[in-house]
Design a protein around this motif. Structure first.
Motif, PDB file in Angstrom:
ATOM      1  N   PRO A  22      40.972  41.023  41.474  1.00 15.03           N
ATOM      2  CA  PRO A  22      41.585  39.695  41.410  1.00 15.03           C
ATOM      3  C   PRO A  22      42.629  39.635  40.299  1.00 15.03           C
ATOM      4  N   GLY A  23      43.757  39.042  40.640  1.00 17.47           N
ATOM      5  CA  GLY A  23      44.869  38.974  39.702  1.00 17.47           C
ATOM      6  C   GLY A  23      45.867  40.097  39.919  1.00 17.47           C
ATOM      7  N   ARG A  24      45.413  41.152  40.570  1.00 17.04           N
ATOM      8  CA  ARG A  24      46.279  42.297  40.853  1.00 17.04           C
ATOM      9  C   ARG A  24      46.092  42.776  42.287  1.00 17.04           C
ATOM     10  N   ARG A  25      45.660  41.862  43.143  1.00 19.69           N
ATOM     11  CA  ARG A  25      45.383  42.233  44.533  1.00 19.69           C
ATOM     12  C   ARG A  25      46.663  42.410  45.337  1.00 19.69           C
ATOM     13  N   ILE A  26      46.604  43.315  46.301  1.00 21.20           N
ATOM     14  CA  ILE A  26      47.671  43.503  47.274  1.00 21.20           C
ATOM     15  C   ILE A  26      47.099  43.073  48.616  1.00 21.20           C
ATOM     16  N   MET A  41      51.777  45.058  54.619  1.00 23.67           N
ATOM     17  CA  MET A  41      51.593  44.368  53.350  1.00 23.67           C
ATOM     18  C   MET A  41      52.341  43.040  53.366  1.00 23.67           C
ATOM     19  N   LEU A  42      51.769  42.028  52.721  1.00 23.23           N
ATOM     20  CA  LEU A  42      52.427  40.737  52.609  1.00 23.23           C
ATOM     21  C   LEU A  42      51.949  40.031  51.360  1.00 23.23           C
ATOM     22  N   GLU A  43      52.545  38.898  51.072  1.00 29.43           N
ATOM     23  CA  GLU A  43      52.201  38.123  49.886  1.00 29.43           C
ATOM     24  C   GLU A  43      51.008  37.210  50.167  1.00 29.43           C
ATOM     25  N   LYS A  44      50.313  36.852  49.107  1.00 27.17           N
ATOM     26  CA  LYS A  44      49.160  35.943  49.216  1.00 27.17           C
ATOM     27  C   LYS A  44      49.570  34.631  49.883  1.00 27.17           C
ATOM     28  N   VAL A 164      39.620  35.043  51.985  1.00 28.83           N
ATOM     29  CA  VAL A 164      40.201  36.130  51.192  1.00 28.83           C
ATOM     30  C   VAL A 164      41.152  35.560  50.139  1.00 28.83           C
ATOM     31  N   VAL A 165      41.986  34.618  50.532  1.00 28.16           N
ATOM     32  CA  VAL A 165      42.930  33.998  49.597  1.00 28.16           C
ATOM     33  C   VAL A 165      42.181  33.308  48.464  1.00 28.16           C
ATOM     34  N   ASN A 166      41.105  32.604  48.795  1.00 28.28           N
ATOM     35  CA  ASN A 166      40.366  31.827  47.797  1.00 28.28           C
ATOM     36  C   ASN A 166      39.383  32.659  46.983  1.00 28.28           C
ATOM     37  N   ALA A 167      39.264  33.944  47.279  1.00 31.28           N
ATOM     38  CA  ALA A 167      38.309  34.799  46.566  1.00 31.28           C
ATOM     39  C   ALA A 167      38.898  35.400  45.299  1.00 31.28           C
ATOM     40  N   GLY A 168      40.046  34.955  44.883  1.00 30.76           N
ATOM     41  CA  GLY A 168      40.704  35.501  43.693  1.00 30.76           C
ATOM     42  C   GLY A 168      40.110  34.944  42.416  1.00 30.76           C
ATOM     43  N   ARG A 169      40.945  34.890  41.395  1.00 29.81           N
ATOM     44  CA  ARG A 169      40.505  34.405  40.085  1.00 29.81           C
ATOM     45  C   ARG A 169      40.161  32.918  40.150  1.00 29.81           C
ATOM     46  N   PRO A 170      39.110  32.504  39.463  1.00 28.14           N
ATOM     47  CA  PRO A 170      38.765  31.077  39.470  1.00 28.14           C
ATOM     48  C   PRO A 170      39.816  30.272  38.699  1.00 28.14           C
ATOM     49  N   PRO A 171      40.009  29.005  39.076  1.00 30.18           N
ATOM     50  CA  PRO A 171      40.998  28.182  38.369  1.00 30.18           C
ATOM     51  C   PRO A 171      40.441  27.624  37.056  1.00 30.18           C
ATOM     52  N   PRO A 181      40.562  37.651  33.232  1.00 29.90           N
ATOM     53  CA  PRO A 181      39.391  38.187  32.538  1.00 29.90           C
ATOM     54  C   PRO A 181      39.644  38.387  31.041  1.00 29.90           C
ATOM     55  N   GLU A 182      40.916  38.648  30.663  1.00 25.88           N
ATOM     56  CA  GLU A 182      41.259  38.864  29.251  1.00 25.88           C
ATOM     57  C   GLU A 182      41.371  37.555  28.487  1.00 25.88           C
ATOM     58  N   GLY A 183      41.344  36.438  29.146  1.00 28.13           N
ATOM     59  CA  GLY A 183      41.498  35.143  28.507  1.00 28.13           C
ATOM     60  C   GLY A 183      42.606  34.351  29.171  1.00 28.13           C
ATOM     61  N   HIS A 184      42.784  33.114  28.750  1.00 30.21           N
ATOM     62  CA  HIS A 184      43.726  32.216  29.420  1.00 30.21           C
ATOM     63  C   HIS A 184      44.379  31.314  28.384  1.00 30.21           C
ATOM     64  N   VAL A 185      45.690  31.270  28.370  1.00 26.02           N
ATOM     65  CA  VAL A 185      46.412  30.352  27.505  1.00 26.02           C
ATOM     66  C   VAL A 185      46.671  29.097  28.332  1.00 26.02           C
ATOM     67  N   CYS A 186      45.909  28.074  28.042  1.00 24.59           N
ATOM     68  CA  CYS A 186      45.953  26.844  28.830  1.00 24.59           C
ATOM     69  C   CYS A 186      46.968  25.874  28.234  1.00 24.59           C
TER      70      CYS A 186
END
Length: 196
Positions: A22-26, A41-44, A164-171, A181-186
């Motif tokens: 997640p975050g780097r998915r193709i 291949m296509l975009e999310k 599949v689209v919604n299985a990425g990183r949580p908001p 996963p490394e953190g988030h600048v909100c």
């Protein structure tokens, strides 16, 4: 060079899937039948738009036929496909243009994905004219994946694609941007880093 069309009428399997974390998915569309597999291949955002439009088109078919078309209101549970993409995933092309249609005579959803093509032109008018010529050129146009699905298969595809689209990183609960996963600048925290 003649156009290469990857035709699946009908496919044994047609799914959207991903490779990577997640975050780097193709994202890929993958069709398979009779021992052959085609992956593009296509975009999310393209996967999301395709799934939403398929559902909308199927709903319209049901509405216009008064419920007489062989299209279920929701994807049947027995067609749920949670398996990963078939490996190896070898990209045939990157998708540029997509098209959807309902073949009322054969009661099939037609999904077309054409390769991304870069065109050079001096003006916007020249570019629009070149695009139109390319899209209408059946003999020499860009490679294309064409899949013909029953209404039931199309509903199942759309359901999985949205999952599949919604299985990425949580908001982030504050700003709705994806949490890394490394953190988030909100932006709502005035730039302070937040843990995942």
């Amino acid at each position: 060079m003649s156009r290469q069309v990857f035709l699946y009428d009908p496919p044994d399997r047609f799914v959207a899937g991903t490779v990577g974390l997640p975050g780097r998915r193709i994202f890929f569309l993958q069709a398979s039948a009779a021992g052959r597999t085609t992956s593009v291949m296509l975009e999310k955002t393209q996967v999301e738009a395709l799934a939403e439009r398929i559902d909308e088109l199927l709903d319209e078919v049901v509405r216009r036929t008064g419920g007489n078309a062989p299209v279920p209101a929701v994807a049947p549970a027995e067609l749920t496909d949670t398996a990963p993409l078939d490996t190896p995933v070898e990209e045939e092309f990157r998708v540029g243009t997509m098209a959807l249609a309902w073949d009322g005579e054969h009661e099939r959803m037609v999904v077309e994905a054409q390769a991304l093509v870069e065109l050079a032109a001096d003006t916007e008018e020249d570019l629009a004219e070149a695009e139109e010529r390319l899209l209408k050129d059946e003999a020499n146009g860009p490679p294309m994946l064409r899949v013909r699905l029953t209404g039931t298969m199309a509903r199942a595809f759309a359901k999985r694609a949205l999952e599949v689209v919604n299985a990425g990183r949580p908001p982030c609960p504050l700003c709705s941007l994806p949490l890394d996963p490394e953190g988030h600048v909100c932006p709502r925290q005035n730039g302070y880093r937040r843990g995942a």
